[in-house]
Structure formats: C-alpha cells, structure tokens
Design a protein around this motif. Structure first.
Motif, PDB file in Angstrom:
ATOM      1  N   ILE A  36      16.437   3.345  -0.665  1.00  0.00           N
ATOM      2  CA  ILE A  36      15.765   2.294  -1.429  1.00  0.00           C
ATOM      3  C   ILE A  36      14.773   2.966  -2.380  1.00  0.00           C
ATOM      4  N   VAL A  37      14.992   2.823  -3.676  1.00  0.00           N
ATOM      5  CA  VAL A  37      14.185   3.520  -4.685  1.00  0.00           C
ATOM      6  C   VAL A  37      13.038   2.624  -5.131  1.00  0.00           C
ATOM      7  N   ILE A  38      11.820   3.163  -4.994  1.00  0.00           N
ATOM      8  CA  ILE A  38      10.609   2.446  -5.396  1.00  0.00           C
ATOM      9  C   ILE A  38       9.739   3.411  -6.182  1.00  0.00           C
ATOM     10  N   GLY A  39       9.472   3.080  -7.427  1.00  0.00           N
ATOM     11  CA  GLY A  39       8.623   3.943  -8.251  1.00  0.00           C
ATOM     12  C   GLY A  39       9.156   5.341  -8.401  1.00  0.00           C
ATOM     13  N   GLY A  40      10.466   5.485  -8.457  1.00  0.00           N
ATOM     14  CA  GLY A  40      11.077   6.796  -8.626  1.00  0.00           C
ATOM     15  C   GLY A  40      11.213   7.592  -7.343  1.00  0.00           C
ATOM     16  N   CYS A  41      10.790   7.051  -6.219  1.00  0.00           N
ATOM     17  CA  CYS A  41      10.882   7.741  -4.927  1.00  0.00           C
ATOM     18  C   CYS A  41      11.877   7.003  -4.035  1.00  0.00           C
ATOM     19  N   ALA A  99      -2.747  17.979   5.330  1.00  0.00           N
ATOM     20  CA  ALA A  99      -2.007  17.890   4.065  1.00  0.00           C
ATOM     21  C   ALA A  99      -1.049  16.705   4.082  1.00  0.00           C
ATOM     22  N   ASP A 100      -0.430  16.452   5.243  1.00  0.00           N
ATOM     23  CA  ASP A 100       0.457  15.296   5.381  1.00  0.00           C
ATOM     24  C   ASP A 100      -0.330  13.996   5.193  1.00  0.00           C
ATOM     25  N   CYS A 101      -1.521  13.933   5.775  1.00  0.00           N
ATOM     26  CA  CYS A 101      -2.352  12.731   5.662  1.00  0.00           C
ATOM     27  C   CYS A 101      -2.709  12.450   4.206  1.00  0.00           C
ATOM     28  N   VAL A 102      -3.154  13.508   3.504  1.00  0.00           N
ATOM     29  CA  VAL A 102      -3.515  13.357   2.094  1.00  0.00           C
ATOM     30  C   VAL A 102      -2.301  12.900   1.288  1.00  0.00           C
ATOM     31  N   ASN A 103      -1.156  13.510   1.568  1.00  0.00           N
ATOM     32  CA  ASN A 103       0.073  13.170   0.850  1.00  0.00           C
ATOM     33  C   ASN A 103       0.465  11.712   1.076  1.00  0.00           C
ATOM     34  N   GLN A 104       0.368  11.257   2.312  1.00  0.00           N
ATOM     35  CA  GLN A 104       0.749   9.878   2.621  1.00  0.00           C
ATOM     36  C   GLN A 104      -0.209   8.858   2.011  1.00  0.00           C
ATOM     37  N   ASN A 105      -1.495   9.168   2.027  1.00  0.00           N
ATOM     38  CA  ASN A 105      -2.456   8.246   1.420  1.00  0.00           C
ATOM     39  C   ASN A 105      -2.261   8.168  -0.093  1.00  0.00           C
ATOM     40  N   ASN A 106      -1.972   9.314  -0.723  1.00  0.00           N
ATOM     41  CA  ASN A 106      -1.670   9.304  -2.153  1.00  0.00           C
ATOM     42  C   ASN A 106      -0.402   8.498  -2.429  1.00  0.00           C
ATOM     43  N   MET A 107       0.577   8.643  -1.534  1.00  0.00           N
ATOM     44  CA  MET A 107       1.829   7.912  -1.693  1.00  0.00           C
ATOM     45  C   MET A 107       1.591   6.407  -1.594  1.00  0.00           C
ATOM     46  N   ALA A 108       0.704   5.999  -0.687  1.00  0.00           N
ATOM     47  CA  ALA A 108       0.390   4.577  -0.561  1.00  0.00           C
ATOM     48  C   ALA A 108      -0.249   4.047  -1.841  1.00  0.00           C
ATOM     49  N   GLU A 109      -1.149   4.831  -2.435  1.00  0.00           N
ATOM     50  CA  GLU A 109      -1.774   4.428  -3.699  1.00  0.00           C
ATOM     51  C   GLU A 109      -0.722   4.284  -4.798  1.00  0.00           C
ATOM     52  N   GLU A 110       0.161   5.279  -4.903  1.00  0.00           N
ATOM     53  CA  GLU A 110       1.194   5.245  -5.932  1.00  0.00           C
ATOM     54  C   GLU A 110       2.161   4.088  -5.704  1.00  0.00           C
ATOM     55  N   PHE A 111       2.477   3.824  -4.440  1.00  0.00           N
ATOM     56  CA  PHE A 111       3.378   2.724  -4.109  1.00  0.00           C
ATOM     57  C   PHE A 111       2.789   1.397  -4.572  1.00  0.00           C
ATOM     58  N   CYS A 112       1.517   1.164  -4.258  1.00  0.00           N
ATOM     59  CA  CYS A 112       0.882  -0.103  -4.642  1.00  0.00           C
ATOM     60  C   CYS A 112       0.819  -0.239  -6.164  1.00  0.00           C
ATOM     61  N   ASN A 113       0.482   0.841  -6.844  1.00  0.00           N
ATOM     62  CA  ASN A 113       0.423   0.792  -8.311  1.00  0.00           C
ATOM     63  C   ASN A 113       1.790   0.451  -8.893  1.00  0.00           C
ATOM     64  N   ALA A 114       2.849   1.093  -8.367  1.00  0.00           N
ATOM     65  CA  ALA A 114       4.199   0.852  -8.884  1.00  0.00           C
ATOM     66  C   ALA A 114       4.634  -0.579  -8.616  1.00  0.00           C
ATOM     67  N   MET A 115       4.360  -1.080  -7.408  1.00  0.00           N
ATOM     68  CA  MET A 115       4.797  -2.426  -7.058  1.00  0.00           C
ATOM     69  C   MET A 115       4.023  -3.491  -7.837  1.00  0.00           C
ATOM     70  N   ASN A 116       2.726  -3.265  -8.047  1.00  0.00           N
ATOM     71  CA  ASN A 116       1.934  -4.222  -8.816  1.00  0.00           C
ATOM     72  C   ASN A 116       2.350  -4.239 -10.287  1.00  0.00           C
ATOM     73  N   ASP A 117       2.766  -3.069 -10.819  1.00  0.00           N
ATOM     74  CA  ASP A 117       3.249  -3.009 -12.190  1.00  0.00           C
ATOM     75  C   ASP A 117       4.556  -3.785 -12.334  1.00  0.00           C
ATOM     76  N   ILE A 118       5.414  -3.680 -11.312  1.00  0.00           N
ATOM     77  CA  ILE A 118       6.709  -4.385 -11.348  1.00  0.00           C
ATOM     78  C   ILE A 118       6.492  -5.886 -11.360  1.00  0.00           C
ATOM     79  N   HIS A 119       5.533  -6.348 -10.551  1.00  0.00           N
ATOM     80  CA  HIS A 119       5.313  -7.784 -10.417  1.00  0.00           C
ATOM     81  C   HIS A 119       4.263  -8.298 -11.397  1.00  0.00           C
TER      82      HIS A 119
END
Length: 374
Positions: free
Chosen positions: A227-232, A354-374
């Motif tokens: 499932i592709v969301i925001g290029g991921c 490093a995993d924690c930082v990566n996942q939190n950044n991913m959550a931010e990017e996910f929300c930005n991408a989804m809010n842009d779509i909607h």
C-alpha cells in the motif's frame, strides 16, 4: 531452525531451578491435525476446540511428562487446531534440565505424529490406542484416545506414548509409511518478570476466541502488502478504510517534556497528551509508533474511548500475525490500522534510538502526506 533458537534462557540462568515456563508446540504445516475450531452461533466468546485423537494424545503426553517428573506442574494449557500452548511450573530443583525434559516430551509427540500418519496411510478399520497409555492424572475429557473410525493404529507400538526411546524402529518406519508431523522443536520461554505469568495465562486462555474472531472477520487480520502512501510502500493489518479519514495528526512526546516533568514541570507534557485525546474526540485520526510510556498512555485512552488510530510498527508481519491484547479487540472492531514499511525480521528483538527517531519522522511525514491528499 537454527541452534541459537534452542537457547531458551539467558546465559548463567539455571536450567534445573524453580521457574515457570510457556511452552509452544506447533504443527509446522499448520494443518488442523490437533482439533477443530467450533464457534457456536458465530459468537467468538463461546469458541472452543474439539480435539482430534491426535490432539488428545498430545495432551496425554503432557501428563506422562509430569508422571516422570513430579516436580513439574501444569498450570494451564490450550490445544488449538495446529498448535499447543502450555504453562508449566518447575516446583523444585530437578536432576534433569527443563530443556532436556521438554526435548523428551517432543520426542514423545513426534512418535505420536508418526503413528497418526501411519493410521491415515493405512486407511484401515477402527482401532484405539492401547488403554494402558491413559494415566489417572489425565482429565476425563482428554483420556479417550481412539482415532476416527476410518483410521487404524494397530501397528503402533505400545511404548510410543511413554516418552521413552524405542528399542527398534516400528513397522511403519521400516516400511516408510509414517512421516513426521512435529518436525520443529517446541519453543519455551521462562516467565520471570512481574506480571508476565498473568499476561501469558490470559493470552493462552483467549486463544480460541481470538482465532474465532480472525475467522469471522478475516479482512481486518489479513496482511495486505504494497500500500503506497506518500511515496512509501507499507504492509498493513487492520482497517484500511482509516486511510480515508478527513484529517490526521501525530502523537510524538518530546524527551525534553518528559525530562521537565521529572523535575516537577508537568504542565507542558500534560497539556500535550490531553490535546491528542481532545483532537481524537473531534474526529482527528491519531498516528504514531506509540513508543514512549507517555505515548502508550495516550494509545490506551484512545482504545478505552473507542477512537480509531494508526500504529506504525517497527517490524513487519510474520505469518499468522495477530495483534495482542486490547489492540486485538480494537482491530476486530475496525478501529486500528497497523502499518510497517519493513519486511518481517525474526531476529529483531529491540528497537534502537535511531529506529525511534526514524519512526517518529515517518509519522510526521505520513500525516503531512495524508492531510495534503485530503
């Protein structure tokens, strides 16, 4: 299975001492050879497993083990169609290690499995296991060891359920008729942390109900890939309809707020955590890996108040994956979507900073991408 996976306890831990263990025995092919799941009136809370003859014999073998080792007590067990969970207690120091005891149990059920395949292959008339294999310690509902009428165990040697090594190969093995079922060693985990025994007993007790829920609602528990969301690209389990919410926001508790709270300044942390719940009450979908204790507290409130949310997992989904505990119930109700961009890694045990930082950044990017779509 690698030999490293046979190392059940940490180095230096006594194998022969008093301890409680969770043992899991699995049919690797996942065929329902041990029982059949019954769901009366399609109500998961009433689900039960009706044992096959092989399932009954596997349970009997547990009691044979206890007969040979009186220091072992069975706290709880649950036989599922393709696996067995058992919680056992070693009550005093034994001469044999728990590892060798469970290995002996495994050898016993391996012989049971070979006898079962022999019975299937011969397709002969009805025959029961020898009556002397039932012990007085076996509960009445587990003591009937007759195979189905179309099967025969007339060639099964009487010692196959004794936990001892046979002196010679059976007729089935010599003829090549029997083949192994339990090819993987049982998994055993010590339950030594506070609250771990209670949690595991609840998990074992709820197994039939959770399997019934998965079968009645397969869409929410099937692993969906790509499932592709925001290029991921993500794999996911849960309600994909949550990807069509109107707005999304992240739950990310900053370490500076936690440190300030530890020194008495709790206002910022408390206000932020409350704001996440207040937004959820207004229909905003919360997204987070929910890593820190404070983030987990927010997730528990979301679950208890029946708000939907998206969880970013730090590992992919193994075969037969299912969420645990309250997360399982929320998933069954369609209130959770679990996403992971990574394939499942069986060796992954701990999450790094490093995993924690990566996942939190991913959550931010996910929300930005989804809010842009909607």
């Amino acid at each position: 299975m690698k030999e490293a996976q046979w190392q059940w306890q940490e180095p230096g831990t006594a194998w022969k001492g008093v301890c409680t263990y969770h043992v899991t025995l699995t049919v690797p092919s996942r065929q329902p050879l041990l029982g059949t799941l019954v769901i009366p009136q399609n109500d998961p809370s009433q689900a039960r497993v009706e044992r096959t003859a092989l399932g009954n014999a596997v349970i009997d073998e547990l009691y044979v083990m206890c007969k040979h080792y009186p220091a072992i007590r069975i706290y709880q067990f649950c036989l599922m169609p393709d696996h067995l969970h058992a919680i056992i207690r070693v009550t005093k120091v034994m001469d044999a290690s728990i590892r060798s005891v469970i290995r002996g149990y495994w050898q016993g059920v391996k012989k049971l499995g070979r006898a079962y395949t022999l019975a299937v292959s011969t397709e002969a008339s009805t025959s029961a296991f020898p009556s002397e294999l039932s012990t007085s310690a076996v509960p009445p509902e587990s003591s009937t060891l007759a195979f189905p009428s179309e099967l025969s165990t007339s060639a099964v040697p009487p010692e196959f359920n004794s936990g001892t090594t046979p002196q010679r190969k059976t007729t089935a093995e010599e003829s090549g008729w029997a083949f192994p079922i339990f090819t993987e060693r049982p998994f055993i985990r010590p339950l030594s942390r506070c609250g771990q025994l209670h949690t595991m007993m609840h998990y074992v007790r709820m197994n039939p109900q959770r399997l019934a829920t998965k079968r009645l609602m397969p869409g929410f528990f099937r692993v969906q890939k790509g499932i592709v969301i925001g290029g991921c690209s993500f794999d996911c389990v849960g309600n994909v309809a949550l990807l069509h919410a109107e707005s999304y926001d992240v739950v990310h508790v900053r370490s500076a707020w936690v440190k300030a709270a530890e020194h008495g300044d709790t206002q910022t942390l408390r206000d932020y955590m409350n704001s996440r719940v207040l937004k959820a009450r207004k229909g905003v979908l919360m997204v987070s890996p929910f890593i820190s204790p404070q983030e987990k507290q927010v997730m528990q409130v979301l679950i208890s108040e029946l708000h939907p949310f998206i969880l970013l997992a730090d590992n992919g989904f193994r075969d037969y994956y299912k969420p645990s505990d309250a997360l399982f119930d929320a998933c069954a109700a369609g209130r959770v979507l679990i996403l992971s961009p990574w394939p499942y890694d069986a060796s992954k045990r701990h999450i790094s900073r490093a995993d924690c930082v990566n996942q939190n950044n991913m959550a931010e990017e996910f929300c930005n991408a989804m809010n842009d779509i909607h």
